[in-house]
Design a protein around this motif. Sequence first.
Motif, short mmCIF file in Angstrom:
data_model
loop_
_atom_site.label_atom_id
_atom_site.label_comp_id
_atom_site.label_asym_id
_atom_site.label_seq_id
_atom_site.Cartn_x
_atom_site.Cartn_y
_atom_site.Cartn_z
N UNK A 262 69.40 39.39 11.76
CA UNK A 262 70.59 38.69 12.29
C UNK A 262 70.35 38.41 13.55
N UNK A 263 70.39 37.27 13.99
CA UNK A 263 70.54 36.45 15.12
C UNK A 263 71.81 36.10 15.67
N UNK A 264 72.16 36.26 17.16
CA UNK A 264 73.35 36.12 18.06
C UNK A 264 72.55 35.59 19.35
N UNK A 265 72.63 34.14 19.30
CA UNK A 265 72.07 33.73 20.58
C UNK A 265 70.68 34.05 20.69
N UNK A 266 70.27 34.69 22.03
CA UNK A 266 68.82 35.26 21.96
C UNK A 266 68.65 36.40 21.68
N UNK A 267 69.72 37.30 21.18
CA UNK A 267 69.68 38.47 20.49
C UNK A 267 69.18 38.52 19.03
N UNK A 268 68.29 39.34 18.85
CA UNK A 268 67.94 39.62 17.42
C UNK A 268 68.14 40.93 17.02
N UNK A 269 68.70 41.32 15.70
CA UNK A 269 68.84 42.68 15.30
C UNK A 269 68.05 42.70 14.19
N UNK A 270 66.96 43.64 13.80
CA UNK A 270 66.44 43.60 12.74
C UNK A 270 66.49 44.99 12.10
N UNK A 271 66.67 45.16 10.88
CA UNK A 271 66.74 46.32 9.93
C UNK A 271 65.65 46.28 8.74
N UNK A 272 64.86 47.31 8.43
CA UNK A 272 64.06 47.25 7.57
C UNK A 272 64.70 48.75 6.37
N UNK A 273 64.67 47.97 5.14
CA UNK A 273 65.18 48.68 4.07
C UNK A 273 64.19 49.07 3.03
N UNK A 274 63.85 50.23 2.73
CA UNK A 274 62.90 50.52 1.49
C UNK A 274 62.80 52.04 1.32
N UNK A 275 62.01 52.29 0.33
CA UNK A 275 61.92 53.69 -0.07
C UNK A 275 61.44 54.63 0.91
N UNK A 276 61.70 55.89 0.74
CA UNK A 276 61.07 57.02 1.50
C UNK A 276 60.70 58.00 0.38
N UNK A 277 59.54 58.12 -0.09
CA UNK A 277 59.10 58.92 -1.14
C UNK A 277 58.13 59.91 -0.80
N UNK A 278 58.73 61.32 -1.21
CA UNK A 278 58.12 62.61 -1.08
C UNK A 278 57.30 62.75 -2.19
N UNK A 279 56.04 62.71 -2.27
CA UNK A 279 55.29 62.76 -3.51
C UNK A 279 54.47 64.10 -3.60
N UNK A 280 54.30 65.14 -2.61
CA UNK A 280 53.74 66.37 -2.43
C UNK A 280 54.23 67.19 -1.04
#
Length: 328
Positions: A262-280
């Motif tokens: 998401x960009x608003x002028x010079x400001x950029x907001x970043x989000x990372x969406x993905x798994x969080x897997x606990x396998x052991x």
Amino acid sequence: MTIIFHKVHGSGNTFYLHEEMPNIPYDWPLTAQKMCDPSNDNGADGLLIISQSTKADAKMRVYNADGSEASMCGNGLRCVARFVLTKLKQTKATIETMKAVLSVQQVDPIFKSIDTYSVEISPVSFELSSLPMMYDDNKRVMNSVIPEFASDIRFTAVSVPNPHLIGIVPIQYIEESQFQEQLATSFNIENEYFPDGVNVSFVHPVDESSIFVRTFERGVGFTNACGTAMTASALVSATINLVPFGDVTVYNPGGFVKCVIEQNGEHVHLSLIGNATFFATYSGELSDDGEFLCNSIILHEHEIKEYKELEHHSQLKIKDGWSRNENL
């Protein structure tokens, strides 16, 4: 004293995760080197330590496989988010990292019923001094051919806050990783460009709104995925109009994530969406010299099986995208 380590991964980027007790010191850099060694149950890419924070709901520290400390880790942050939110019985929280306090939240599954989290990636800077990087008298490197690096790759340098060199590459550099490894290795020993080393990612489009990223991480080497690298790659790809701003699907050797730019002028907001897997989950004793003596292991079979399905789905999407868009 018996302590617990969880083996976790975000997009195939594997870590040991531990919540430390106050006032019980351990040599975490040494422990990271010992536990992440491939001889130890296939090792891991890093060690995540959760502790108390005076600024946020919890604090995260990240140790690479070589024992060095990273300022941030997007894939690791998702796994920390899952642990902290489960413990607090909340869907949103804040996590203190080395350079920022970041928002995290649980979101709808990215695939089937896989536990999925959205994490903020910040701060962002294209200034070479933030990496740091030295190249002539340039203050920025944006979508530029650097003849000393390669004649047919356009590079962008960005910190998020980990330092990244992002190359938009022809498909042959994706199919063959030798050149990327040579280039990245040269930047992570004594060199004239990156005094503190740098993460090097090669990017190639999959379709109009998705990209493939492979990353050579400083302190680790090639990993299945790097969270900050995927986010940085999505940002760079949008900035140079390779993909639109907004939601970008980022495929990697370990699966895929969604990056929201998401960009608003010079400001950029970043989000990372993905798994969080606990396998052991491992219980045992940790010695003063960083050796973990395991007494019991619990494997989370359902989570392992479901993520393998996501990996297969991801590989099919990549092949289909490249076969349909050979000229991208």
